[in-house]
Design a protein around this motif. Structure first.
Motif, short mmCIF file in Angstrom:
data_model
loop_
_atom_site.label_atom_id
_atom_site.label_comp_id
_atom_site.label_asym_id
_atom_site.label_seq_id
_atom_site.Cartn_x
_atom_site.Cartn_y
_atom_site.Cartn_z
N SER A 291 0.80 -1.22 0.00
CA SER A 291 0.00 0.00 0.00
C SER A 291 0.84 1.28 0.00
CB SER A 291 -0.94 -0.03 1.22
OG SER A 291 -1.67 1.14 1.31
N ASP A 292 1.89 1.33 0.82
CA ASP A 292 2.70 2.55 0.89
C ASP A 292 3.38 2.85 -0.45
OD1 ASP A 292 1.98 2.66 3.52
OD2 ASP A 292 4.02 2.57 4.33
N GLY A 293 3.84 1.81 -1.11
CA GLY A 293 4.52 2.02 -2.39
C GLY A 293 3.55 2.57 -3.43
N ILE A 294 2.35 2.00 -3.46
CA ILE A 294 1.34 2.48 -4.41
C ILE A 294 0.97 3.92 -4.10
CG2 ILE A 294 -1.09 2.20 -5.07
CD1 ILE A 294 -0.66 -0.85 -4.74
N GLU A 295 0.81 4.22 -2.81
CA GLU A 295 0.45 5.59 -2.43
C GLU A 295 1.54 6.58 -2.82
OE1 GLU A 295 -0.32 6.16 1.76
OE2 GLU A 295 -1.09 8.18 1.44
N ALA A 296 2.79 6.21 -2.57
CA ALA A 296 3.90 7.12 -2.90
C ALA A 296 3.92 7.42 -4.40
CB ALA A 296 5.22 6.51 -2.45
N ARG A 297 3.77 6.38 -5.20
CA ARG A 297 3.79 6.59 -6.66
C ARG A 297 2.60 7.44 -7.11
NH1 ARG A 297 5.20 1.24 -6.69
NH2 ARG A 297 3.11 0.59 -7.33
N ALA A 298 1.44 7.14 -6.53
CA ALA A 298 0.24 7.87 -6.95
C ALA A 298 0.34 9.36 -6.57
CB ALA A 298 -1.00 7.25 -6.30
N VAL A 299 0.87 9.64 -5.38
CA VAL A 299 1.01 11.04 -4.96
C VAL A 299 2.02 11.75 -5.85
CG1 VAL A 299 1.86 12.53 -3.09
CG2 VAL A 299 0.27 10.66 -2.57
N ALA A 300 3.13 11.08 -6.14
CA ALA A 300 4.15 11.69 -7.01
C ALA A 300 3.55 12.02 -8.37
CB ALA A 300 5.34 10.75 -7.17
N LYS A 301 2.73 11.12 -8.87
CA LYS A 301 2.12 11.33 -10.19
C LYS A 301 1.06 12.44 -10.13
CE LYS A 301 -0.97 8.74 -13.25
NZ LYS A 301 -1.69 7.46 -13.34
N ALA A 302 0.21 12.37 -9.12
CA ALA A 302 -0.91 13.32 -9.06
C ALA A 302 -0.43 14.73 -8.74
CB ALA A 302 -1.92 12.86 -8.02
N LEU A 303 0.68 14.85 -8.01
CA LEU A 303 1.15 16.17 -7.60
C LEU A 303 2.45 16.55 -8.29
CD1 LEU A 303 0.39 16.23 -3.74
CD2 LEU A 303 -0.86 17.37 -5.58
N ALA A 304 2.68 16.02 -9.48
CA ALA A 304 3.89 16.37 -10.23
C ALA A 304 3.92 17.88 -10.43
CB ALA A 304 3.90 15.64 -11.56
N GLY A 305 5.04 18.49 -10.09
CA GLY A 305 5.16 19.94 -10.23
C GLY A 305 6.61 20.34 -10.13
N ARG A 306 6.85 21.53 -9.63
CA ARG A 306 8.22 22.04 -9.57
C ARG A 306 9.04 21.30 -8.51
NH1 ARG A 306 5.62 27.03 -9.90
NH2 ARG A 306 5.98 27.40 -7.70
N ARG A 307 8.37 20.80 -7.48
CA ARG A 307 9.10 20.09 -6.42
C ARG A 307 8.40 18.77 -6.14
NH1 ARG A 307 6.66 23.44 -1.17
NH2 ARG A 307 4.53 23.32 -1.92
N ARG A 308 9.13 17.86 -5.54
CA ARG A 308 8.50 16.61 -5.14
C ARG A 308 7.53 16.90 -4.00
NH1 ARG A 308 12.71 12.52 -3.15
NH2 ARG A 308 13.50 14.42 -2.20
N PRO A 309 6.37 16.25 -3.99
CA PRO A 309 5.43 16.50 -2.90
C PRO A 309 6.00 16.12 -1.54
CG PRO A 309 4.64 14.75 -4.36
CD PRO A 309 5.84 15.35 -5.01
N VAL A 310 5.73 16.96 -0.56
CA VAL A 310 6.22 16.77 0.81
C VAL A 310 5.22 15.88 1.56
CG1 VAL A 310 6.77 17.97 2.97
CG2 VAL A 310 7.33 19.03 0.74
#
Lengths: 397, 378, 86
Positions: A291-310
């Motif tokens: 679950s954590d791995g899927i969540e991390a990838r999904a957040v990175a994808k959904a919040l792609a921007g100038r910085r990595r999501p915190v």
């Protein structure tokens, strides 16, 4: 939409202050379960509301077979007093929106011993009894709605309360999430081989599972103009809510985190914000391998921007409080916005390289002004519910 | 802010109720038709100190899963999830069959570009038997030997999750529980989700299953209800003929005089006179229903007394009864669905039809037959 | 499966087929649980628990996680001194 009061019962004890102090002091509140005999279980930890805090409830709320019912009532009283709204009297249009996973069912757990199950009473078969204590101490004049959508429950309650306020159905929405530690859930996760033996380590390469917790989180929502008119000040604002489903598998998130991605986009679109506006993601982060791995990838994808999501998860400290988790996390988000502190991943030792797309907050946390926090939750069944919160003193967050 | 009332048209109705073949059958019951006899059944919970209990209950309802959604992966699902899936699949596809209008997409099974669909489900029994089974296994087996498949099905959200997973519905997924009002609240929440753009359409259902465990949570004196009902809803257009979910109201009535509160509530929704021709009431308070019927404003049909105690699904089934009645009676017809709990938590919804079905076979192409509008079935 | 320490592969295959909802013929020793049979991890753990219940053995988390196919399952049981017949 303003948050005008908060109340909490958690592994840190009674009160939203105790919750936030435990966050800032980086206390890890998981430990051996005392309420049940788990001596024969391979993993024996939980994140219990301390026995002393449970005893202190006697002075605050009436007795009830369901501990969860009492947690909820105590949290609601604290939140209403914090908001400056009288808990009694029919002089305000007040509705109650509660999320839970198991409602009163954990009352049945007390009959678990060796041999035949000793069945206590029938409260465990009556989910509505979860609201009984709250109804004794708070006069409800609007609707009471009880959600049990899985572990996104707290956010479902916040979202429904926000909709009711926006629609003018109520002036005041008391929104909460609640759960009590359940031996049934501990037995279930034991069979699923998903329990951590000692510590929950969300997003850590050596994470070994989750640890169930308990408590109640309650937020009072009102329209900002109503709150200001009665001399109040928003603690924070609910900028947007969104919900979706993975439509994939009863126990496993969609490998691409589709539901989560959809709710994050939904929240940002509705609030007219972009990925770069999100200062902190209060993650679901249960500490389970997949679950954590899927969540991390999904957040990175959904919040792609100038910085990595915190990103951080407080479940390393409080375990997974199931029905209470999202509501407690929303309260932590409210306090983080007010205090300018991004809570850390307190138990994180070695970040999982597979979670490299997100900026995992170091255990110490970060002092920084926050404008916008995203708080997400999902669970068995595939339901996802996400809330976007902003600072109380800004118009747009 | 878009108006929430009057925004939803009913696109389909799926039913899995004992002795009820279709919507027309249900409508005949609401119109005062004879109720089937209900046998006593014995329920037991082995390996516990709960003794056997005899309870009036219909024979278990067959899910009759439509072929389009049958297949692998159903064997491990609890019966209530199967009933929910069957009712939801019927509701979602009923609109594809014909007039007067379609679900915005041809069917919910083929959502195309119609926008996200929500699933909202009301139940107080879903997962209870599974929860109790894990508790029994935790008592009688060594730790780690309880069934891994049963555990995750022990929460309330099995029906909503199953509908979403098996029908591929990826919009908001909510489960409501508690008392009989939950089923009506599910329709209100669906209306809000649609009105705020969170969903373009919704499957809204309720279900109950009977076991030695669930009867412990039911009121005495009623048949233990088992079955499922589901409404498919999407925004209605101005002037569009069909069945509409109209005004609604949710509140908590003063417990000290529920009858007075109910009368106020009825007036709030339908004015002092006229309007709805009947009220379908979901409550465990038989005395309250009798009081409302004695007012002789309109016939009052008591869901629990007629069909049984369905727990949190009661309010939804009351709405389904109102929909079935409106579908079978000449338009325009309006029926109220009302749910009242002992705590005073209450909800009311007006269901109306107008215009004429463009097909002689009725709103959903089923074998709906006309029923009378009179009768005092209480 | 009444006798402890002895089991027939055919009985285990039927058990797997029931839990996985496939035909017993599909449970070959080399058919990968996830890739070939398309089951999920909970179905696999259910299979493990049912074996544990019936044979009175306990598999470690590592052993359970390591089962990729029916052949692995038989090998783990043989390692535990269980006699697996045809």
């Amino acid at each position: 939409m303003a948050v005008s009061g908060v109340g909490a019962v958690s592994a840190a004890g009674l009160g939203a202050d105790a919750l936030w102090t435990a966050v800032t002091e980086r206390r890890v509140l998981t430990g051996p379960v005392t309420r049940f005999d788990m001596s024969r279980y391979p993993a024996r930890c939980g994140a219990e509301v301390p026995a002393g805090a449970v005893a202190d409830l006697d002075a605050m709320v009436p007795g009830h077979e369901s501990l969860a019912a009492r947690f909820l009532a105590a949290g609601a009283l604290e939140a209403l007093r914090h908001a400056g709204i009288p808990e009694q009297g029919r002089g305000r249009l007040l509705g109650v929106f509660v999320g839970t996973v198991m409602a009163t069912r954990p009352v049945l757990d007390r009959g678990i011993g060796s041999g035949r199950l000793d069945v206590p009473g029938r409260t465990w078969a009556d989910p509505d009894a979860l609201l009984a204590t709250l109804r004794e101490v708070v006069t409800v004049t609007g609707p009471t709605v009880l959600f049990a959508p899985g572990c996104a429950a707290g956010n479902s309650a916040v979202a429904a309360g926000a909709r009711a306020v926006a629609a003018g159905e109520v002036d005041v929405a008391v929104c909460g999430g609640v759960s009590e530690l359940s031996l049934e859930i501990l037995a279930m996760f034991t069979s699923l081989r998903a329990l951590a033996v000692d510590t929950v380590r969300p997003f850590d390469v050596n994470r070994r599972g989750t640890i169930p917790g308990e408590g109640a989180g309650v937020l009072v929502l009102e329209r900002v103009d109503r709150l200001v008119a009665r001399g109040g000040r928003p603690l924070a604002r609910i900028l947007a809510c969104a919900a979706a489903a993975d439509a994939h598998n009863p126990t496993q998130p969609h490998p691409d985190g589709n539901g989560l991605v959809s709710t994050i986009h939904g929240c940002l679109d509705r609030a007219r914000l972009t990925s770069d506006d999100v200062d902190w993601v209060c993650a679901h982060g249960t500490g389970t391998q997949a679950s954590d791995g899927i969540e991390a990838r999904a957040v990175a994808k959904a919040l792609a921007g100038r910085r990595r999501p915190v990103v951080s998860s407080i479940k390393g400290q409080f375990g997974h409080a199931e029905g209470a988790a999202a509501a407690l996390e929303a309260i932590v988000a409210v306090r983080a916005l007010a205090d300018g502190l991004v809570p850390g991943n307190v138990t994180l030792v070695e970040p999982d390289p597979a979670c490299g797309g997100i900026d995992l907050v170091e255990p110490a946390g970060r002092r920084a002004p926050l404008g916008v926090v995203l708080s997400q939750a999902f669970g068995f069944g595939g339901g996802v519910s996400t809330v976007l919160l902003g600072r109380g003193d800004r118009a747009t967050g | 802010m878009p108006p929430v009332d009057d925004c939803l048209a009913v696109r389909g109705l799926g039913l899995r109720l004992p002795g009820v073949a279709d919507a027309a059958d249900l409508a005949r019951l609401v119109a005062g038709g004879p109720l089937p006899p209900v046998p006593l059944r014995r329920f037991e919970a082995p390996d516990t100190d709960l003794g056997p209990v005899d309870r009036r209950t219909q024979a278990p309802v067959e899910p009759r899963i439509p072929a389009a959604v049958a297949g692998r992966g159903l064997r491990a699902l609890p019966p209530e999830s199967l009933l929910a899936l069957a009712a939801a699949a019927d509701a979602g596809t009923a609109a594809a069959g014909g007039p007067p209008d379609r679900w915005l997409a041809p069917s919910v099974l083929d959502p195309a570009d119609a926008g996200p669909a929500a699933v909202l489900w009301a139940s107080s029994s879903a997962g209870l038997t599974e929860y109790a089974t894990i508790c029994v296994e935790a008592s009688t087996l060594d730790p780690g030997l309880s069934s891994p498949i049963i555990g995750p099905a022990s929460a309330f959200n099995g029906p909503a999750a199953t509908v979403s997973i098996r029908l591929g519905i990826d919009g908001p997924n909510e489960t409501l529980t508690g008392g009989t009002t939950a089923g009506l609240a599910a329709l209100v929440e669906a209306a809000r989700l649609v009105s705020y753009g969170d969903a373009a359409r919704a499957l809204v259902g309720g279900s109950a299953t009977v076991s030695r465990w669930s009867v412990a949570g039911l009121a005495d004196g009623f048949v233990a209800g088992e079955g499922a009902g589901c409404l498919a809803v999407s925004p209605g257009r101005d002037g569009e003929p069909g069945i509409r979910l109209g005004r609604f109201h949710r509140t908590t009535l003063d417990r000290s005089d529920l009858a007075a509160g109910c009368r106020d509530l009825l007036r709030t929704v339908c004015g002092p006179a006229g309007g709805p021709v009947a009220a379908v009431v979901s409550t465990l308070d038989t005395e309250l229903v009798r009081t409302l019927a004695d007012d002789r404003v309109r016939p009052v049909w008591h869901l629990e007394r007629a069909l049984g105690d369905f727990g949190a699904a009661g309010g939804l089934l009351a709405a389904a009864c109102a929909v079935a009645y409106c579908a079978s009676a000449p338009a325009p017809t309006s029926v109220l669905a009302l749910a009242i709990e002992p705590s005073g938590n209450a909800a009311i919804l007006e269901v109306s039809s107008w215009g004429a079905p463009t097909s002689s076979s009725g709103w959903w192409g089923d074998n709906s037959r006309s029923v009378g509008v009179s009768g005092s079935p209480t | 499966m009444a006798q402890r320490g002895v089991v027939s592969a055919a009985v285990l295959r039927d058990l797997a087929a029931e839990i996985f909802e496939v035909n017993p013929d599909e449970i070959t020793e080399g058919a990968a649980f996830y890739e070939d049979l398309g089951i999920d991890s909970v179905q696999k753990v259910e299979f493990v628990v049912r074996i544990e219940r019936q044979l009175g053995v306990r598999l470690t988390d590592e052993e359970a996680a390591g089962l990729q196919d029916f052949g692995d399952t038989l090998a783990v049981l043989r390692d535990r001194g269980i006699s697996v017949g045809p």
